[in-house]
Motif scaffolding. Sequence first.
Motif, PDB file in Angstrom:
ATOM      1  N   THR A  87     -21.604  76.230   6.788  1.00 54.60           N
ATOM      2  CA  THR A  87     -22.045  77.593   6.488  1.00 54.60           C
ATOM      3  C   THR A  87     -20.896  78.585   6.491  1.00 54.60           C
ATOM      4  OG1 THR A  87     -24.214  77.129   7.452  1.00 54.60           O
ATOM      5  CG2 THR A  87     -23.616  79.450   7.196  1.00 54.60           C
ATOM      6  N   ILE A  88     -19.980  78.442   7.426  1.00 48.45           N
ATOM      7  CA  ILE A  88     -18.882  79.419   7.520  1.00 48.45           C
ATOM      8  C   ILE A  88     -17.552  78.837   7.033  1.00 48.45           C
ATOM      9  CG2 ILE A  88     -19.989  80.692   9.382  1.00 48.45           C
ATOM     10  CD1 ILE A  88     -18.126  79.379  11.348  1.00 48.45           C
ATOM     11  N   ASN A  89     -17.636  77.732   6.265  1.00 50.61           N
ATOM     12  CA  ASN A  89     -16.475  77.129   5.590  1.00 50.61           C
ATOM     13  C   ASN A  89     -15.448  76.499   6.532  1.00 50.61           C
ATOM     14  OD1 ASN A  89     -17.341  77.628   2.965  1.00 50.61           O
ATOM     15  ND2 ASN A  89     -16.511  79.702   2.982  1.00 50.61           N
ATOM     16  N   VAL A  90     -15.838  76.214   7.772  1.00 51.20           N
ATOM     17  CA  VAL A  90     -14.931  75.526   8.688  1.00 51.20           C
ATOM     18  C   VAL A  90     -14.715  74.078   8.231  1.00 51.20           C
ATOM     19  CG1 VAL A  90     -14.693  74.632  11.044  1.00 51.20           C
ATOM     20  CG2 VAL A  90     -15.412  76.990  10.665  1.00 51.20           C
ATOM     21  N   PHE A 115      -7.136  71.440   5.243  1.00 49.80           N
ATOM     22  CA  PHE A 115      -5.890  71.858   5.880  1.00 49.80           C
ATOM     23  C   PHE A 115      -5.572  71.055   7.144  1.00 49.80           C
ATOM     24  CE2 PHE A 115      -7.258  75.729   3.603  1.00 49.80           C
ATOM     25  CZ  PHE A 115      -6.141  75.928   2.820  1.00 49.80           C
ATOM     26  N   GLY A 116      -6.540  70.274   7.613  1.00 47.82           N
ATOM     27  CA  GLY A 116      -6.299  69.477   8.811  1.00 47.82           C
ATOM     28  C   GLY A 116      -6.183  70.308  10.076  1.00 47.82           C
ATOM     29  N   LEU A 117      -6.797  71.488  10.086  1.00 48.30           N
ATOM     30  CA  LEU A 117      -6.741  72.360  11.258  1.00 48.30           C
ATOM     31  C   LEU A 117      -7.868  71.997  12.221  1.00 48.30           C
ATOM     32  CD1 LEU A 117      -5.986  75.779   9.525  1.00 48.30           C
ATOM     33  CD2 LEU A 117      -4.385  74.232  10.644  1.00 48.30           C
ATOM     34  N   THR A 118      -7.497  71.595  13.429  1.00 48.62           N
ATOM     35  CA  THR A 118      -8.481  71.119  14.406  1.00 48.62           C
ATOM     36  C   THR A 118      -8.431  71.879  15.719  1.00 48.62           C
ATOM     37  OG1 THR A 118      -6.935  69.471  15.253  1.00 48.62           O
ATOM     38  CG2 THR A 118      -8.383  68.794  13.434  1.00 48.62           C
ATOM     39  N   MET A 125     -16.024  73.853  16.069  1.00 47.53           N
ATOM     40  CA  MET A 125     -15.137  74.474  15.101  1.00 47.53           C
ATOM     41  C   MET A 125     -13.674  74.053  15.275  1.00 47.53           C
ATOM     42  SD  MET A 125     -17.456  76.105  13.565  1.00 47.53           S
ATOM     43  CE  MET A 125     -19.179  76.169  14.062  1.00 47.53           C
ATOM     44  N   ALA A 126     -13.287  73.811  16.523  1.00 44.66           N
ATOM     45  CA  ALA A 126     -11.906  73.405  16.827  1.00 44.66           C
ATOM     46  C   ALA A 126     -11.968  72.223  17.787  1.00 44.66           C
ATOM     47  CB  ALA A 126     -11.127  74.568  17.422  1.00 44.66           C
ATOM     48  N   PRO A 127     -12.295  71.031  17.283  1.00 44.57           N
ATOM     49  CA  PRO A 127     -12.635  69.896  18.154  1.00 44.57           C
ATOM     50  C   PRO A 127     -11.493  69.319  18.971  1.00 44.57           C
ATOM     51  CG  PRO A 127     -12.568  69.223  15.839  1.00 44.57           C
ATOM     52  CD  PRO A 127     -12.460  70.718  15.855  1.00 44.57           C
ATOM     53  N   LYS A 128     -10.257  69.803  18.773  1.00 41.87           N
ATOM     54  CA  LYS A 128      -9.147  69.317  19.594  1.00 41.87           C
ATOM     55  C   LYS A 128      -8.542  70.426  20.462  1.00 41.87           C
ATOM     56  CE  LYS A 128      -7.835  65.270  16.887  1.00 41.87           C
ATOM     57  NZ  LYS A 128      -6.735  64.517  16.250  1.00 41.87           N
TER      58      LYS A 128
END
Length: 322
Positions: A232-235, A242-245, A314-317
């Motif tokens: 929904t929020i494009n995460v 982009f591989g952003l975790t 949203m930021a699993p790491k």
Amino acid sequence: MKGVVRKRIFIIFAFVFIGVLFMVVSLADVNLVSAIDENSNLSNGHKILLKSREFVPEKGVNKEFAERVKATNKEKIHVLIQLYNVMTEKERTDLAKKGIILTAYIPKNAWFASVPSAEIDKIFSLPNVRSVVEILKEDKLSPHIREGKYDWARSNGKVNLTIKIFDDISLDEAKNILKTYGEIIWATDTFNAIGIVIAENKISQLAQEDAVQWIEPTMPPPKRLNDGSRTTINVEYVQNFFGLTGNGVKIGEWDGGWAANHHPDLTGRITVGDLGCTETDCRIGDHATHVAGTAIGDGIVGGTFIGDGKYRGMAPKASLIS
């Protein structure tokens, strides 16, 4: 002797000709590379990303659009303004002095803006302004509205909508416009938004109102699981493309209670920041744990199978101080 002179002249001429030819070819190559670079820059640096469309606007302003705007005799109108570079605070102030108010940022290097209608064809000549673009009514409709997928908001030919109003428009002014469409249910100046119930066949007409920035159906009934939040929020796009975790990032959570470090999705990444606390809320709390899961849960407690990451945050790491 004359033959030798002629031969030398011919050789010199040949070298000059080859040199000129080389320069022409080199310049052509430079121009070709410049054209390629410019096209690449256009496609990558100047593509406007809306939920309704992605496009590279032409420089300047469309003449037919400018003429239509002037013919309305309205004092101001909302448009998309695209810049060449990130705007400085001084540039923003200078635009405001000319009656150009930037309201919301749109990737890439574009803004929703309120501009004087009479000056519509002069704005693109201002420093750093690349394009002035018409906002289409489709640009204001959420994907749910455009695709007709909002059954939860429908009832007896009417639809319950949330309307985001441009920030430079007062709620009172917006209410006077919207009340002609249906029944206003609520309004908030926190987001400059209004809830309204209108006939479904009036949505298209409502989207043409200049004061309206965005139209979406009212929120669907809450569900127990929120695995659709990333999409929904494009995460989802940010994580996959982009591989952003969140790796290496520490998040602070202030809540009524602590997040549970023993939860499988959070294990080893929760630090209690106020262990000496003696207040009633200084204990593990369900809400704090839920919020932490939304933020940093790694989805190890899977949906279809263990570890599939369906319910990751949203930021699993990232790690979290609770």
